[in-house]
Design a protein around this motif. Structure first.
Motif, PDB file in Angstrom:
ATOM      1  N   LYS A   5       0.808  -1.226   0.000  1.00 55.34           N
ATOM      2  CA  LYS A   5       0.000   0.000   0.000  1.00 55.34           C
ATOM      3  C   LYS A   5       0.840   1.274   0.000  1.00 55.34           C
ATOM      4  CE  LYS A   5      -0.636   0.137   5.033  1.00 55.34           C
ATOM      5  NZ  LYS A   5      -1.632   0.167   6.129  1.00 55.34           N
ATOM      6  N   ASP A   6       2.054   1.205   0.504  1.00 48.91           N
ATOM      7  CA  ASP A   6       2.924   2.389   0.541  1.00 48.91           C
ATOM      8  C   ASP A   6       3.953   2.387  -0.584  1.00 48.91           C
ATOM      9  OD1 ASP A   6       2.899   2.069   4.113  1.00 48.91           O
ATOM     10  OD2 ASP A   6       1.661   3.409   2.860  1.00 48.91           O
ATOM     11  N   GLY A   7       3.817   1.481  -1.528  1.00 51.99           N
ATOM     12  CA  GLY A   7       4.767   1.396  -2.627  1.00 51.99           C
ATOM     13  C   GLY A   7       4.528   2.448  -3.696  1.00 51.99           C
ATOM     14  N   PRO A   8       5.432   2.541  -4.694  1.00 51.29           N
ATOM     15  CA  PRO A   8       5.327   3.583  -5.730  1.00 51.29           C
ATOM     16  C   PRO A   8       4.294   3.298  -6.807  1.00 51.29           C
ATOM     17  CG  PRO A   8       7.234   2.197  -6.144  1.00 51.29           C
ATOM     18  CD  PRO A   8       6.651   1.731  -4.853  1.00 51.29           C
ATOM     19  N   ASN A   9       3.887   2.037  -6.968  1.00 47.51           N
ATOM     20  CA  ASN A   9       2.986   1.679  -8.069  1.00 47.51           C
ATOM     21  C   ASN A   9       1.526   1.984  -7.731  1.00 47.51           C
ATOM     22  OD1 ASN A   9       5.256   0.730  -9.295  1.00 47.51           O
ATOM     23  ND2 ASN A   9       4.584  -1.389  -9.481  1.00 47.51           N
ATOM     24  N   LYS A  10       0.746   2.260  -8.783  1.00 51.96           N
ATOM     25  CA  LYS A  10      -0.698   2.454  -8.602  1.00 51.96           C
ATOM     26  C   LYS A  10      -1.371   1.091  -8.594  1.00 51.96           C
ATOM     27  CE  LYS A  10      -4.777   4.854 -10.363  1.00 51.96           C
ATOM     28  NZ  LYS A  10      -5.233   5.112  -8.975  1.00 51.96           N
ATOM     29  N   ASN A  11      -2.374   0.922  -7.711  1.00 53.69           N
ATOM     30  CA  ASN A  11      -3.006  -0.380  -7.497  1.00 53.69           C
ATOM     31  C   ASN A  11      -4.334  -0.525  -8.230  1.00 53.69           C
ATOM     32  OD1 ASN A  11      -0.981  -1.337  -5.683  1.00 53.69           O
ATOM     33  ND2 ASN A  11      -1.853  -0.047  -4.067  1.00 53.69           N
ATOM     34  N   PHE A  12      -4.496  -1.700  -8.872  1.00 49.71           N
ATOM     35  CA  PHE A  12      -5.720  -2.015  -9.608  1.00 49.71           C
ATOM     36  C   PHE A  12      -6.203  -3.408  -9.214  1.00 49.71           C
ATOM     37  CE2 PHE A  12      -5.935   1.420 -12.698  1.00 49.71           C
ATOM     38  CZ  PHE A  12      -4.633   1.915 -12.677  1.00 49.71           C
ATOM     39  N   LEU A  13      -7.522  -3.544  -9.118  1.00 48.75           N
ATOM     40  CA  LEU A  13      -8.150  -4.835  -8.858  1.00 48.75           C
ATOM     41  C   LEU A  13      -9.142  -5.126  -9.981  1.00 48.75           C
ATOM     42  CD1 LEU A  13      -8.804  -7.301  -7.051  1.00 48.75           C
ATOM     43  CD2 LEU A  13     -10.472  -5.851  -5.849  1.00 48.75           C
TER      44      LEU A  13
END
Length: 539
Positions: free
Chosen positions: A451-459
């Protein structure tokens, strides 16, 4: 010069040269005070750049100026071109379907008049850069102020100003860079460009923020002065990657950063380290090499593999060779097409290498084993579009019935080959359908660690039926946690449930097909949707 063919004719004691042109030849391409040229037929009027009225700046299209002046129609024909001195205040006039543009001043001009030589005749066929007809209407003219919105990029042209190239070839290089700049479609919402000159010490000639109109950029390129000195390309590349693309200097968030290095011969210094630095800064490096070292000269080259070590990827896409600085116009369009191919910009922080995508897969009894294989094929084909690595995009998969099973998480596999192999190895569970619990499980256990990483998250949720539990609350919680949700329904999946799970705007994040075989058609739209959301998040 951009000539497809020429042929000399003799009439009595006079020799006449007839030039068969493409539709983008400019006054800058002509070398004589007076020339008679033949313009091809049916060139799209929107392709012409014309500056002035009657007397045209020499960066104008010759055939465009001839139509604008009324010397010929779009049916083409012979034109006499007279080179003239430069002037100030080229006016903007709309005539014969072409809107000419204002230009404050330019170093040379030309005029066009009907040719009186009746002996002229065309031979052969003209070569056109226009695409073949597809039966569709021609593209609308670009909004010159907005520019080419399909080619958003921040580009630094790193020009060679060393003694290797010399003054004469330096001027030819400027002419080529100017043509590339015009064809890119510079504008406020299109490409932005700046120029850095490499020599003994790098010099930033102008930044991305300085100009957003093609005519301004062309004038600035024309005004570049030759510096001379050693070809310290590595030093200039490193300096550009580190200093050029700041927000203060006009770089835009979420837009690919590109450095196009023009190199006459070979660099005097080490370029490999500079290439590494550029990649670390998310910059795509292209090398345009001219006049490669001969066999006899190779002994003078510090590293004969300098091109492969400097470019973004050693895959052939980022390297470009021209045999000399003469007759380079035919190389303009292929280079522009490369620079506008954003899906190939592997070193940028783009949607292709900066996202985490988790697939939440319905493994209930209603799916069936054969359809479940189609679902896995769909997942594989979406995953293939992305650059999967330990510092790039990452893929995870969860299968659910009443229970949930993490097939693999984001950190389990860091190459595309291993991810695809893991997808093929997933075994069908069979059971009931509790989609809401599965969303909560995935948000907590799969996205929680990144959750704190640089990538944007998709589900991406795939289901074929009614969930036995609430989906709205868990989906809202996932979105609140920064996860963008796409819902994909098949067969009996209720549309209301699909929309309740999807992110806003719900219509563009909700997909449905009656048959599992229809999943394949959704793949491009899912990928485009992910990329659009990624770019929107960077604005």
């Amino acid at each position: 010069m951009l000539f497809a063919l020429f042929k000399s004719f003799s009439t009595l004691s006079q020799s006449v040269f007839l030039l068969i042109l493409t539709d983008i030849l400019e006054g800058l391409d002509l070398r004589k005070e007076t020339e008679e040229v033949l313009c091809p037929a049916n060139c799209p009027l929107w392709q012409f750049y014309v500056f002035g009225d009657g007397v045209y700046a020499s960066l104008s299209s010759v055939c465009g100026a001839a139509i604008h002046r009324g010397v010929i129609t779009n049916a083409g024909g012979p034109v006499k071109v007279q080179t003239l001195p430069g002037q100030e205040s080229y006016p903007a006039v709309n005539a014969n379907g072409i809107q000419s543009q204002v230009l404050t001043r330019w170093a040379s001009s030309f005029s066009v008049t009907p040719t009186k030589n009746v002996a002229l005749e065309a031979v052969g066929r003209s070569v056109s850069t226009a695409r073949p007809s597809t039966g569709k209407r021609p593209k609308k003219p670009l909004d010159k102020k907005a520019g080419n919105k399909d080619c958003k990029a921040d580009i630094a042209f790193l020009v060679d100003g060393s003694y290797n190239i010399g003054q004469r070839r330096f001027n030819l290089q400027k002419n080529f860079v100017g043509k590339v700049a015009v064809m890119l479609g510079i504008g406020t919402e299109g490409p932005h460009i700046g120029v850095v000159q490499a020599s003994e010490h790098p010099k930033i000639e102008f930044y991305l923020k300085n100009f957003t109109a093609a005519k301004e950029v062309l004038f600035a390129i024309k005004e570049l002065g030759f510096r001379g000195g050693n070809s310290n390309t590595g030093k200039a590349l490193k300096h550009t990657a580190q200093k050029f693309f700041s927000l203060e200097n006009g770089a835009r968030k979420g837009i690919p950063k590109i450095i196009v290095v023009f190199l006459d011969g070979w660099p005097s210094d080490d370029i490999e380290e500079a290439g590494i630095v550029a990649r670390e800064f998310g910059v795509n490096v292209f090398i345009v090499s001219v006049a490669k070292p001969t066999t006899e000269e190779l002994g003078m080259v510090q590293d004969i593999g300098f091109v492969d070590k400097a470019v973004c990827r050693n895959n052939g896409f980022f390297s470009y060779n021209m045999p000399s600085w003469f007759g380079t116009t035919k190389y303009v369009k292929p280079l522009v097409q490369k620079l506008c191919s954003h899906e190939q910009m592997l070193c940028s922080k783009t949607c292709y290498n900066s996202v985490n995508i988790a697939f939440l897969v319905d493994g209930s009894s209603s799916v069936g084993d054969s359809n479940f294989r189609l679902v896995l094929e769909f997942i594989s084909n979406v995953a293939k579009a992305f650059e999967i690595s330990d510092i790039g995009s990452k893929i995870a998969t969860v299968q659910f019935t009443y229970d949930q099973r993490t097939e693999f998480g984001f950190t389990d596999y860091t190459t595309k080959e291993k991810v695809l192999s893991a997808i093929r190895s997933i075994r069908y569970m069979s059971g009931g359908t509790a989609t809401g619990d599965a969303i909560s499980f995935t948000t907590r256990n799969v996205f929680g660690p990144v959750k704190d990483g640089p990538n944007k998250n998709f589900l991406v949720i795939l289901t074929d039926g009614q969930s036995y539990d609430d989906v709205r609350g868990p989906a809202a919680a996932a979105q609140k946690a920064g996860i963008t949700v796409f819902s994909v329904g098949v067969a009996w999946a209720p549309l209301d449930d699909l929309k309740d799970m999807a992110s806003e705007p719900r219509d563009s994040h909700t997909f449905f097909t009656r048959e599992f075989t229809g999943l394949e058609q959704m793949i491009p739209d899912i990928i485009r949707g992910i990329c659009k959301d990624f770019l929107d998040s960077k604005q």
